[in-house]
Design an enzyme around this catalytic site. Structure first.
Site, PDB file in Angstrom:
ATOM      1  N   HIS A 278      44.503  36.276  64.388  1.00  0.00           N
ATOM      2  CA  HIS A 278      43.483  36.984  63.811  1.00  0.00           C
ATOM      3  C   HIS A 278      42.647  36.190  62.858  1.00  0.00           C
ATOM      4  O   HIS A 278      43.127  35.323  61.901  1.00  0.00           O
ATOM      5  CB  HIS A 278      43.470  38.299  63.432  1.00  0.00           C
TER       6      HIS A 278
ATOM      7  N   HIS B 142      39.481  37.067  59.363  1.00  0.00           N
ATOM      8  CA  HIS B 142      38.670  37.642  58.603  1.00  0.00           C
ATOM      9  C   HIS B 142      37.522  37.280  58.069  1.00  0.00           C
ATOM     10  O   HIS B 142      37.264  36.286  57.809  1.00  0.00           O
ATOM     11  CB  HIS B 142      39.548  38.393  57.282  1.00  0.00           C
TER      12      HIS B 142
ATOM     13  N   GLU C 281      42.014  36.432  52.347  1.00  0.00           N
ATOM     14  CA  GLU C 281      43.515  37.320  52.372  1.00  0.00           C
ATOM     15  C   GLU C 281      44.375  36.311  51.458  1.00  0.00           C
ATOM     16  O   GLU C 281      44.468  35.226  51.574  1.00  0.00           O
ATOM     17  CB  GLU C 281      43.986  37.357  53.883  1.00  0.00           C
TER      18      GLU C 281
ATOM     19  N   HIS D 169      44.611  32.725  61.636  1.00  0.00           N
ATOM     20  CA  HIS D 169      46.064  32.667  61.293  1.00  0.00           C
ATOM     21  C   HIS D 169      46.923  33.923  61.960  1.00  0.00           C
ATOM     22  O   HIS D 169      46.499  34.563  62.525  1.00  0.00           O
ATOM     23  CB  HIS D 169      46.258  32.930  59.528  1.00  0.00           C
TER      24      HIS D 169
ATOM     25  N   HIS E  67      43.315  44.165  26.088  1.00  0.00           N
ATOM     26  CA  HIS E  67      42.508  42.882  26.494  1.00  0.00           C
ATOM     27  C   HIS E  67      41.562  43.370  27.636  1.00  0.00           C
ATOM     28  O   HIS E  67      41.455  44.750  27.861  1.00  0.00           O
ATOM     29  CB  HIS E  67      43.470  41.831  27.158  1.00  0.00           C
TER      30      HIS E  67
ATOM     31  N   HIS F 282      38.753  41.850  31.258  1.00  0.00           N
ATOM     32  CA  HIS F 282      38.279  40.633  31.910  1.00  0.00           C
ATOM     33  C   HIS F 282      36.987  40.707  32.325  1.00  0.00           C
ATOM     34  O   HIS F 282      36.282  41.748  32.264  1.00  0.00           O
ATOM     35  CB  HIS F 282      39.440  40.849  33.302  1.00  0.00           C
TER      36      HIS F 282
ATOM     37  N   GLU G  76      40.062  44.002  37.651  1.00  0.00           N
ATOM     38  CA  GLU G  76      41.664  43.791  37.677  1.00  0.00           C
ATOM     39  C   GLU G  76      42.106  44.571  38.707  1.00  0.00           C
ATOM     40  O   GLU G  76      41.934  46.158  38.590  1.00  0.00           O
ATOM     41  CB  GLU G  76      42.334  43.723  36.403  1.00  0.00           C
TER      42      GLU G  76
ATOM     43  N   GLU H 243      48.661  40.952  38.641  1.00  0.00           N
ATOM     44  CA  GLU H 243      47.182  41.187  38.278  1.00  0.00           C
ATOM     45  C   GLU H 243      46.514  40.528  39.398  1.00  0.00           C
ATOM     46  O   GLU H 243      46.797  39.142  39.505  1.00  0.00           O
ATOM     47  CB  GLU H 243      46.857  40.684  36.755  1.00  0.00           C
TER      48      GLU H 243
END
Ligand SMILES: *[C@@H]1O[C@H](CO)[C@@H](O)[C@H](O)[C@H]1NC(C)=O
Ligand SMILES: *[C@@H]1O[C@H](CO)[C@@H](O)[C@H](O)[C@H]1NC(C)=O
Ligand SMILES: *[C@@H]1O[C@H](CO)[C@@H](O)[C@H](O)[C@H]1NC(C)=O
Length: 479
Positions: free
Chosen positions: A180, A182, A186, A231, A372, A374, A378, A432
């Site tokens: 398949h 996408h 992935e 893949h 913290h 980002h 996240e 993360e």
């Protein structure tokens, strides 16, 4: 007392039942899996229990001048309340804190309450209406297939996670996740077992690699397939379980995943035959419905022998590997002394992974992933341990969440947060993930340490001598 009695009785009975019933139920489950030829793995408590059984009923103690005392239901936290997780001893959590709230007078799901004490009796620092940012994979619908299962977390489960969606997939020994591709990228983290992935890039260069979970005491493999790259995945003889991440929260939308067998089943057979240059009669057996997962007819070459099956490719091999072996990466010891991280991104060490940056984080008992934020959402996944985190969206609001293995969560872009390992004995291990070419974070401590001292002292009303002790390096995880 009287109204409490039926409940206590039920709890007592349930406990007695659990104690005497567990071993035989467990044996039945094992026998079932043995019969089915699947990997032996107790139902629903396999991977999770190994990591969490010690800490699931953990009642952390706080030694900052507040010895843990058995508290009555009417006062789960005695002042001063410094925001610690509420402790209800052996009793069911109740929505009571600091003299506010009252007991549940009707039913509540006490097992869920117990896993989410910060929903029931939040610290006084929580405020406003912050949306739910947590999803447990145990709440996902599980599709059972001939050769494995799959369960997802998409935008309908966790709406604030717009960038990323996730799935857990289990392949029985030798079973395939069929060919398949996408629209999105992935990314995979091998949770257990061994497998083999195959792909080609747009220049017809092929790729085959064996992948493994955290076996033999090593860190797991991760992999990345760029959008469009077709893949397949096959489990080897131990079976395989993978955490999958996709770079779109709306992963189940039409136009996101394309199965080869599904496509051919919906193309006139005459066209399929002409396309491949074969007689239609040889195509009489092609599937009319995509299997998604299917069993192999012949076991593949064993782990480490993927090359035995490789077809010679006149175009050569994919130049930049799709697999990253975490066990070959050095740990970055956290300057704060509370653990280590391994960070992977396309700028630093995993060139192909241009749409995803990731970090494997190991937090020592009682350690704290520092305050913290980002520059991307996240998304996180708890591999093992018990954690607590507060999301700060600005605007005087905040919400604290508690996490167990198999939980996912999202901290939307820029939200301030920390992640605390609640266990005094067990490590916390989690991932993360960011839809970004590079891992980026800002540390509150580093910021304050590098600003003119007077500015910080005046704002926080803390002596300059204290500010001087703040670390100038990102601490990542403090002990
Ligand atoms: C992997 O699966 C095996 C077999 O069920 C189990 O013994 C082991 O604890 C699992 N490992 C992890 C990391 O979950
Ligand atoms: C783990 O160790 C065993 C025994 O040494 C070995 O046979 C096996 O191939 C190893 N597995 C992996 C994934 O390295
Ligand atoms: C296709 O196969 C059938 C059955 O073997 C045969 O009768 C037919 O002649 C073949 N057609 C072509 C175009 O080769």
């Amino acid at each position: 007392m009287l109204s409490r009695l039926p409940h206590l009785l039920l709890a007592g009975l349930a406990l007695a039942g659990a104690v005497s019933a567990t071993p035989s139920a467990d044996e039945e489950v094992r026998a079932f899996f043995a019969r089915e030829g699947a990997a032996i793995r107790p139902l629903n408590i396999g991977r999770r229990s190994a990591a969490s059984s010690q800490t699931r009923h953990l009642r952390p103690t706080f030694d900052d001048g507040m010895p843990m005392i058995k508290r009555s239901k009417r006062d789960s936290i005695t002042p001063p309340d410094v925001g610690q997780i509420a402790d209800f001893g052996d009793q069911d959590p109740q929505p009571i804190r600091n003299g506010n709230g009252d007991t549940f007078l009707a039913a509540s799901n006490h097992e869920i309450d117990e896993q989410n004490v910060d929903n029931v009796a939040a610290p006084p620092t929580d405020a406003g209406t912050v949306p739910n940012l947590k999803w447990s994979m145990s709440l996902s619908h599980t599709r059972l297939l001939n050769g494995g299962w799959v369960r997802e977390q998409t935008i309908t489960d966790l709406p604030p996670s717009k960038d990323l969606a996730a799935a857990e997939i289990r392949l029985s020994p030798n079973a395939y996740r069929e060919l398949h591709w996408h629209r999105v990228a992935e990314w995979g983290y091998i949770l257990n077992g061994t497998g083999r992935i195959t792909a080609i890039d747009d220049s017809g260069r092929s790729y085959t690699s064996d992948i493994k979970g955290p076996l033999n005491g090593t860190d797991a493999d991760i992999y990345y397939f760029p959008p469009g790259v077709p893949h397949s995945i096959q489990a080897l003889d131990q079976g395989l379980e993978i955490l999958l991440i996709f770079t779109d929260g709306n992963f189940d939308a039409s136009g996101t995943t394309f199965m080869l067998s599904d496509w051919l089943a919906h193309t006139p057979l005459e066209i399929v035959a002409q396309n491949f240059g074969v007689n239609t009669s040889v195509l009489s057996g092609i599937p009319q419905k995509d299997p998604y997962i299917l069993k192999s007819t012949v076991p593949p070459a064993p782990y480490g022998h993927g090359g035995d099956q490789a077809v010679s490719d006149p175009n050569g091999n994919v130049p930049s590997p799709y697999v990253f072996h975490l066990d070959q990466q050095e740990k970055k010891v956290a300057p704060g002394g509370g653990g280590w991280v391994k960070i992977q991104d396309s700028v630093t060490n995993f060139p192909v992974s241009t749409l995803l940056a990731s970090a494997l984080v190991y937090v020592e008992p009682n350690g704290l992933r520092e305050l913290h934020w980002h520059t991307n959402d996240e998304w996180l996944y708890i591999i093992s341990g018990n954690a607590r985190a507060t999301a700060f969206p600005g605007g005087s609001s905040a919400r604290t969440f508690d996490f167990q293995p198999g939980d996912t969560a999202v901290f939307p872009v820029s939200y301030g947060h920390y992640i605390k390992n609640l266990s005094p004995t067990e490590p916390l291990i989690y991932l993360e993930l960011f839809k970004a070419p590079k891992f980026v974070d800002f540390s509150a401590t580093q910021w304050l340490a590098l600003m003119p001292r007077q500015v910080v002292a005046d704002l926080l009303k803390v002596p300059i001598s204290v500010i001087e002790t703040f670390a100038k390096e990102k601490q990542l995880i403090v002990s």
